[in-house]
Design a protein around this motif. Sequence first.
Motif, PDB file in Angstrom:
ATOM      1  N   ARG A 145      43.191  60.357  38.413  1.00  0.00           N
ATOM      2  CA  ARG A 145      42.342  61.271  39.444  1.00  0.00           C
ATOM      3  C   ARG A 145      42.342  62.650  38.933  1.00  0.00           C
ATOM      4  O   ARG A 145      41.802  63.419  39.633  1.00  0.00           O
ATOM      5  N   GLY A 146      42.842  63.155  37.605  1.00  0.00           N
ATOM      6  CA  GLY A 146      42.463  64.403  37.307  1.00  0.00           C
ATOM      7  C   GLY A 146      43.655  65.004  36.910  1.00  0.00           C
ATOM      8  O   GLY A 146      43.599  66.419  36.337  1.00  0.00           O
ATOM      9  N   LEU A 147      44.886  64.801  37.492  1.00  0.00           N
ATOM     10  CA  LEU A 147      46.021  65.739  37.277  1.00  0.00           C
ATOM     11  C   LEU A 147      46.536  65.712  35.913  1.00  0.00           C
ATOM     12  O   LEU A 147      46.723  64.850  35.075  1.00  0.00           O
ATOM     13  N   ARG A 148      46.699  66.919  35.285  1.00  0.00           N
ATOM     14  CA  ARG A 148      46.958  67.203  33.924  1.00  0.00           C
ATOM     15  C   ARG A 148      48.491  67.989  33.671  1.00  0.00           C
ATOM     16  O   ARG A 148      49.164  68.378  34.928  1.00  0.00           O
ATOM     17  N   ARG A 149      48.819  67.465  32.407  1.00  0.00           N
ATOM     18  CA  ARG A 149      50.203  67.905  32.197  1.00  0.00           C
ATOM     19  C   ARG A 149      51.342  67.656  33.013  1.00  0.00           C
ATOM     20  O   ARG A 149      52.482  68.063  33.142  1.00  0.00           O
ATOM     21  N   TRP A 150      51.271  66.205  33.456  1.00  0.00           N
ATOM     22  CA  TRP A 150      52.357  65.459  34.380  1.00  0.00           C
ATOM     23  C   TRP A 150      52.340  64.175  33.876  1.00  0.00           C
ATOM     24  O   TRP A 150      52.548  63.103  34.508  1.00  0.00           O
ATOM     25  N   ASP A 151      51.899  63.973  32.424  1.00  0.00           N
ATOM     26  CA  ASP A 151      52.069  62.630  32.003  1.00  0.00           C
ATOM     27  C   ASP A 151      53.359  61.970  31.935  1.00  0.00           C
ATOM     28  O   ASP A 151      54.298  62.799  31.674  1.00  0.00           O
ATOM     29  N   ARG A 152      53.452  60.572  32.134  1.00  0.00           N
ATOM     30  CA  ARG A 152      54.449  59.993  31.890  1.00  0.00           C
ATOM     31  C   ARG A 152      54.480  58.645  30.921  1.00  0.00           C
ATOM     32  O   ARG A 152      53.350  58.121  31.024  1.00  0.00           O
ATOM     33  N   ASP A 153      55.282  58.185  30.267  1.00  0.00           N
ATOM     34  CA  ASP A 153      54.999  57.068  29.344  1.00  0.00           C
ATOM     35  C   ASP A 153      55.115  55.818  30.089  1.00  0.00           C
ATOM     36  O   ASP A 153      54.422  54.735  29.831  1.00  0.00           O
ATOM     37  N   GLU A 154      55.916  55.600  31.081  1.00  0.00           N
ATOM     38  CA  GLU A 154      55.846  54.488  31.812  1.00  0.00           C
ATOM     39  C   GLU A 154      54.983  54.442  32.735  1.00  0.00           C
ATOM     40  O   GLU A 154      54.389  55.655  33.613  1.00  0.00           O
ATOM     41  N   ILE A 155      54.081  53.561  32.904  1.00  0.00           N
ATOM     42  CA  ILE A 155      53.037  53.025  34.040  1.00  0.00           C
ATOM     43  C   ILE A 155      53.511  52.751  35.258  1.00  0.00           C
ATOM     44  O   ILE A 155      54.247  51.772  35.225  1.00  0.00           O
ATOM     45  N   THR A 156      53.262  53.358  36.419  1.00  0.00           N
ATOM     46  CA  THR A 156      53.654  52.784  37.661  1.00  0.00           C
ATOM     47  C   THR A 156      52.535  52.017  38.407  1.00  0.00           C
ATOM     48  O   THR A 156      51.286  52.381  38.628  1.00  0.00           O
ATOM     49  N   PRO A 201      57.840  45.241  30.066  1.00  0.00           N
ATOM     50  CA  PRO A 201      58.105  46.598  29.369  1.00  0.00           C
ATOM     51  C   PRO A 201      57.136  47.575  29.381  1.00  0.00           C
ATOM     52  O   PRO A 201      55.927  47.305  29.329  1.00  0.00           O
ATOM     53  N   GLY A 202      57.488  49.010  29.803  1.00  0.00           N
ATOM     54  CA  GLY A 202      56.618  50.002  29.839  1.00  0.00           C
ATOM     55  C   GLY A 202      55.972  50.332  31.105  1.00  0.00           C
ATOM     56  O   GLY A 202      55.139  51.093  31.350  1.00  0.00           O
ATOM     57  N   TYR A 203      56.239  49.261  32.181  1.00  0.00           N
ATOM     58  CA  TYR A 203      55.667  49.492  33.585  1.00  0.00           C
ATOM     59  C   TYR A 203      56.933  49.404  34.479  1.00  0.00           C
ATOM     60  O   TYR A 203      57.762  48.942  34.590  1.00  0.00           O
ATOM     61  N   ARG A 204      56.588  50.075  35.491  1.00  0.00           N
ATOM     62  CA  ARG A 204      57.411  50.293  37.195  1.00  0.00           C
ATOM     63  C   ARG A 204      56.775  49.845  37.961  1.00  0.00           C
ATOM     64  O   ARG A 204      55.667  50.304  38.407  1.00  0.00           O
ATOM     65  N   PHE A 205      57.228  48.717  38.546  1.00  0.00           N
ATOM     66  CA  PHE A 205      56.566  47.969  39.553  1.00  0.00           C
ATOM     67  C   PHE A 205      57.319  48.599  40.845  1.00  0.00           C
ATOM     68  O   PHE A 205      58.347  48.282  41.301  1.00  0.00           O
ATOM     69  N   PHE A 206      56.656  49.237  41.605  1.00  0.00           N
ATOM     70  CA  PHE A 206      57.109  49.967  42.952  1.00  0.00           C
ATOM     71  C   PHE A 206      56.731  49.053  44.203  1.00  0.00           C
ATOM     72  O   PHE A 206      55.333  49.118  44.447  1.00  0.00           O
ATOM     73  N   ARG A 207      57.401  48.616  45.010  1.00  0.00           N
ATOM     74  CA  ARG A 207      56.952  47.722  46.210  1.00  0.00           C
ATOM     75  C   ARG A 207      56.698  49.080  47.434  1.00  0.00           C
ATOM     76  O   ARG A 207      57.203  49.965  47.684  1.00  0.00           O
TER      77      ARG A 207
END
Length: 303
Positions: free
Chosen positions: A84-95, A108-114
């Motif tokens: 959505r455009g936010l910069r400088r708050w990157d994380r390696d893990e995808i939520t 691996p590399g993903y976080r699944f949040f309920r």
Amino acid sequence: MGDRLWRHLADVQAGLLSHRQLRELGVSRGEIRNHVRVGRWAARSGEVVSTTTGPLSPEQALWLGVLHGGSSAMVGALSAARERGLRRWDRDEITILVSNPMSFDPLPGYRFFRTRRPFKVLVGAGELPVCRLEPAVLMFAAHEPHLRTALGAVAATVQQRLTTADTLVDWLDRLTPLRRSRDLRDLLSDVGDGAHSMAEVDLRKACRDYGVQPPRSQRSRVDNRGRRRYTDAEWRLGDGRVLVLEIDGGVHDDPQQATLDRRRNRQLTSATRTVVQCSAWEIRHEPWEVMEDLLALGVPPVG
């Protein structure tokens, strides 16, 4: 006919397809295995294949997480905020937000949040299901272990002019109950008054704690070279002069940046406007020192 259908869907989804989608389009498990076996497709998880075989692009990585998570999954938290455009708050893990994280294998590399919140309320426009900015960042802030990081991400969305404090407050009401709502409301009150960073929020808190008049923030000024600048904090003193406080963060430790900051402050200083500096570290850890100096410089106390 079936071939055209899955090809069209693959085009929409950056070349990623789930087994469920393929079965609904009439592609059997045997056909899927054959495409993978001969190298036309690649298995990306137990439930997702790609019609390309090279490394996944950033867009494909998001589609993989969404398709792996099921029909009600969407990109969430800072992963969504970045889209959505936010910069400088990157994380390696995808939520990825899902309704039931136990219905599929971990990836691996993903976080699944309920979340039990309605999919249609959270998801934004677009082919790729991505959470709207405001609920994405507020839900991140509610569950991020470090409060300061949580609040910083929310403040950054306003600082980067992606949303407003009022809109975030409206979403806080819609997301009730939400962890840390009180902290978030306090933050958004300061942000609504003009604070654009956590250092500016810390400054306003210090002013409240030590009885110093709160500043005006992000004022538009023209320097002596005719360039428009925005100041971190300002006070109108009793004699009519303006005192400006510029708060230096970590980026200002760079020698070149520090030189540019000093030059900017000189050019903002005039016969009626004085510019002084402090560090974000001081405001957070030694606020009394800054407050005493501001009072000595003529900033009035509250009342």
